[in-house]
Structures are given as structure tokens and as C-alpha cells.
Design a protein around this motif. Structure first.
Motif, PDB file in Angstrom:
ATOM      1  N   LYS A  40       0.863  -1.203   0.000  1.00  0.00           N
ATOM      2  CA  LYS A  40       0.000   0.000   0.000  1.00  0.00           C
ATOM      3  C   LYS A  40       0.892   1.244   0.000  1.00  0.00           C
ATOM      4  O   LYS A  40       1.923   1.251   0.666  1.00  0.00           O
ATOM      5  CB  LYS A  40      -0.871  -0.002   1.275  1.00  0.00           C
ATOM      6  CG  LYS A  40      -1.973   1.062   1.284  1.00  0.00           C
ATOM      7  CD  LYS A  40      -2.831   0.913   2.528  1.00  0.00           C
ATOM      8  CE  LYS A  40      -3.794   2.081   2.716  1.00  0.00           C
ATOM      9  NZ  LYS A  40      -4.325   2.110   4.081  1.00  0.00           N
ATOM     10  N   VAL A  41       0.490   2.252  -0.806  1.00  0.00           N
ATOM     11  CA  VAL A  41       1.269   3.491  -0.856  1.00  0.00           C
ATOM     12  C   VAL A  41       0.393   4.674  -0.439  1.00  0.00           C
ATOM     13  O   VAL A  41      -0.804   4.694  -0.714  1.00  0.00           O
ATOM     14  CB  VAL A  41       1.850   3.756  -2.265  1.00  0.00           C
ATOM     15  CG1 VAL A  41       2.878   2.695  -2.654  1.00  0.00           C
ATOM     16  CG2 VAL A  41       0.743   3.858  -3.315  1.00  0.00           C
ATOM     17  N   GLY A  42       0.996   5.665   0.201  1.00  0.00           N
ATOM     18  CA  GLY A  42       0.287   6.885   0.567  1.00  0.00           C
ATOM     19  C   GLY A  42       0.106   7.794  -0.640  1.00  0.00           C
ATOM     20  O   GLY A  42       0.670   7.544  -1.712  1.00  0.00           O
ATOM     21  N   LYS A  43      -0.637   8.878  -0.432  1.00  0.00           N
ATOM     22  CA  LYS A  43      -1.040   9.720  -1.583  1.00  0.00           C
ATOM     23  C   LYS A  43       0.142  10.457  -2.224  1.00  0.00           C
ATOM     24  O   LYS A  43       0.113  10.831  -3.391  1.00  0.00           O
ATOM     25  CB  LYS A  43      -2.128  10.721  -1.164  1.00  0.00           C
ATOM     26  CG  LYS A  43      -1.743  11.738  -0.102  1.00  0.00           C
ATOM     27  CD  LYS A  43      -2.950  12.606   0.250  1.00  0.00           C
ATOM     28  CE  LYS A  43      -2.725  13.718   1.250  1.00  0.00           C
ATOM     29  NZ  LYS A  43      -1.604  13.678   2.124  1.00  0.00           N
ATOM     30  N   ASN A  44       1.226  10.637  -1.500  1.00  0.00           N
ATOM     31  CA  ASN A  44       2.374  11.359  -2.075  1.00  0.00           C
ATOM     32  C   ASN A  44       3.458  10.424  -2.605  1.00  0.00           C
ATOM     33  O   ASN A  44       4.547  10.861  -2.965  1.00  0.00           O
ATOM     34  CB  ASN A  44       2.983  12.300  -1.016  1.00  0.00           C
ATOM     35  CG  ASN A  44       2.016  13.391  -0.594  1.00  0.00           C
ATOM     36  OD1 ASN A  44       1.246  13.883  -1.415  1.00  0.00           O
ATOM     37  ND2 ASN A  44       2.019  13.724   0.689  1.00  0.00           N
ATOM     38  N   VAL A  45       3.148   9.131  -2.620  1.00  0.00           N
ATOM     39  CA  VAL A  45       4.158   8.160  -3.055  1.00  0.00           C
ATOM     40  C   VAL A  45       3.999   7.894  -4.549  1.00  0.00           C
ATOM     41  O   VAL A  45       2.890   7.664  -5.032  1.00  0.00           O
ATOM     42  CB  VAL A  45       4.025   6.832  -2.281  1.00  0.00           C
ATOM     43  CG1 VAL A  45       5.017   5.788  -2.802  1.00  0.00           C
ATOM     44  CG2 VAL A  45       4.257   7.081  -0.777  1.00  0.00           C
ATOM     45  N   GLU A  46       5.110   7.944  -5.274  1.00  0.00           N
ATOM     46  CA  GLU A  46       5.115   7.683  -6.716  1.00  0.00           C
ATOM     47  C   GLU A  46       5.660   6.263  -6.956  1.00  0.00           C
ATOM     48  O   GLU A  46       6.765   5.936  -6.511  1.00  0.00           O
ATOM     49  CB  GLU A  46       6.035   8.706  -7.409  1.00  0.00           C
ATOM     50  CG  GLU A  46       6.150   8.551  -8.896  1.00  0.00           C
ATOM     51  CD  GLU A  46       7.121   9.573  -9.508  1.00  0.00           C
ATOM     52  OE1 GLU A  46       7.358   9.482 -10.717  1.00  0.00           O
ATOM     53  OE2 GLU A  46       7.654  10.422  -8.752  1.00  0.00           O
ATOM     54  N   ILE A  47       4.857   5.450  -7.635  1.00  0.00           N
ATOM     55  CA  ILE A  47       5.278   4.074  -7.929  1.00  0.00           C
ATOM     56  C   ILE A  47       6.242   4.104  -9.108  1.00  0.00           C
ATOM     57  O   ILE A  47       5.925   4.673 -10.164  1.00  0.00           O
ATOM     58  CB  ILE A  47       4.061   3.187  -8.233  1.00  0.00           C
ATOM     59  CG1 ILE A  47       3.163   3.063  -6.985  1.00  0.00           C
ATOM     60  CG2 ILE A  47       4.509   1.797  -8.718  1.00  0.00           C
ATOM     61  CD1 ILE A  47       1.836   2.376  -7.247  1.00  0.00           C
ATOM     62  N   LEU A  48       7.428   3.512  -8.943  1.00  0.00           N
ATOM     63  CA  LEU A  48       8.429   3.498 -10.023  1.00  0.00           C
ATOM     64  C   LEU A  48       8.429   2.168 -10.786  1.00  0.00           C
ATOM     65  O   LEU A  48       8.791   2.115 -11.951  1.00  0.00           O
ATOM     66  CB  LEU A  48       9.826   3.746  -9.426  1.00  0.00           C
ATOM     67  CG  LEU A  48      10.065   5.096  -8.730  1.00  0.00           C
ATOM     68  CD1 LEU A  48      11.475   5.124  -8.138  1.00  0.00           C
ATOM     69  CD2 LEU A  48       9.863   6.251  -9.698  1.00  0.00           C
TER      70      LEU A  48
END
Ligand code: GLN
Length: 188
Positions: free
Chosen positions: A141-149
């Protein structure tokens, strides 16, 4: 520029070699005093529970966590990614708890779940690079400011959040220095 590499346990020598290969000075970090004068910090692969315990025993956990929260660029590879995560295995417990990601430890199983693959990671390399997974975690799970690379088979294995970078795999164990260069660019 000086990049600290947490040198309490794990593959810190390999990260030092990669930094040397790209002409960047590395500095072994074994105490809070070693944190002075660094422009970024790398948390290597190894055993996150061991590293987490040593950070507490050496009274480094809060110091490092606060420096990252105040903007010190940080990159965690494998166990190092686990150190950065706010949540591990859906518990509300982490180690440094600075990056807004939930991670699953040993997500591919234990040693037998280790593998490598070659992938193009658009923001990092235009050519395929080898990704080595050893008893690896992945991000659930990623937070709203996290960019998936990077995602592999639907699992998030690389992500960035402001001054922080997390990879499930070990660039330090390959001949590819694209992620080390990417991290340095994040800092410049
Ligand atoms: N290669 C690694 O860093 C393994 C990570 C280890 N399985 C952990 O959970 O801490």
C-alpha cells in the motif's frame, strides 16, 4: 557530495563500491556522530529486524528518523526499504517509520523465493537492468504522495516519496548503477 551507508549489518560494502564506481564519496555510518556532513543515506539489504534492533541499541533510531523527516534524502534496498516503511505486514509498527508505504516481509517466500529479472524502469533507465530479489519484501500500500516506479506481476517493488526512495531489490548486487545515479540526481 558525501553519501552515508548504514554499516551496522548487511550489504553496505556493495553500496560503497557502487558509489565509488560512479565517483561519489561514501561514508560508513556506525554511530550518530557519523551522520554529520552527509548529503544522503542508504540503508542496505540484510536483516531488517537485526538492523532495527541495532539502531535502537545504538540510540540512532530517532536521530536518523528525524533527519529524514527534516529532508535528508534516504534510500532503502530490501531490508532497508523495510526500515523506512511506516507499516510492516499490516501491523502499525515499523522501524524508522518515515515513508508512507506498507510493506510485506519475505513476500515471495524465504530463500527459495529469491529470483532476478531484467526490467526497464522508465524514470530510472531506458535499457533493461537486472533486479535481484533475495528473500524480498514488496509494497502492499502506498500513501497519496508516493510515486510508484516499478511494479512486477502487480506487486510494487520500487517507489519514491519526496526525499525517499525504496526498492525491494538489490541494485548494489548487480553491475547496474542506474539506481545509484537516480538517487544522486534526487539529491542534487
Ligand atoms: N535481502 C534482504 O534484505 C532480506 C530482507 C529480510 N527478509 C527482512 O525481512 O529483513
Amino acid at each position: 557530495m558525501v553519501i552515508g551507508v548504514l554499516a551496522l549489518q548487511g550489504a553496505f560494502r556493495e553500496h560503497m563500491k557502487c558509489l565509488e564506481n560512479i565517483g561519489v564519496q561514501g561514508k560508513l555510518i556506525k554511530s550518530n556522530e557519523d551522520l554529520e556532513g552527509i548529503d544522503g543515506i542508504i540503508f542496505p539489504g540484510g536483516e531488517s529486524t537485526a538492523m532495527g534492533r541495532i539502531l535502537v541499541d545504538f540510540n540512532m533510531k530517532e536521530t536518523i528518523s528525524n533527519k529524514i523527516k527534516r529532508g535528508l534524502p534516504a534510500w532503502g534496498t530490501c531490508a532497508g526499504m523495510i526500515l523506512l516503511a511506516k507499516k510492516i505486514n499490516r501491523t502499525n509498527k515499523g522501524h524508522l517509520e518515515v515513508m508512507d508505504i506498507d510493506v510485506k516481509r519475505n513476500a515471495y517466500g524465504r530463500q527459495l523465493g529469491s529470483f532476478s529479472t531484467k526490467e526497464i524502469i522508465p524514470l530510472v533507465s531506458k535499457d533493461p537492468i537486472e533486479l535481484v530479489f533475495i528473500r524480498a519484501p514488496y509494497i502492499t500500500k502506498v500513501g497519496k504522495n508516493v510515486e510508484i516506479l516499478c511494479e512486477i506481476d502487480g506487486n510494487i517493488v520500487a517507489a519514491k516519496e519526496e526525499n525517499m526512495l525504496a526498492t525491494s531489490f538489490h541494485p548494489e548486487l548487480t553491475e547496474y548503477e542506474d539506481f545509484h545515479r537516480y538517487f544522486i540526481e534526487m539529491i542534487k
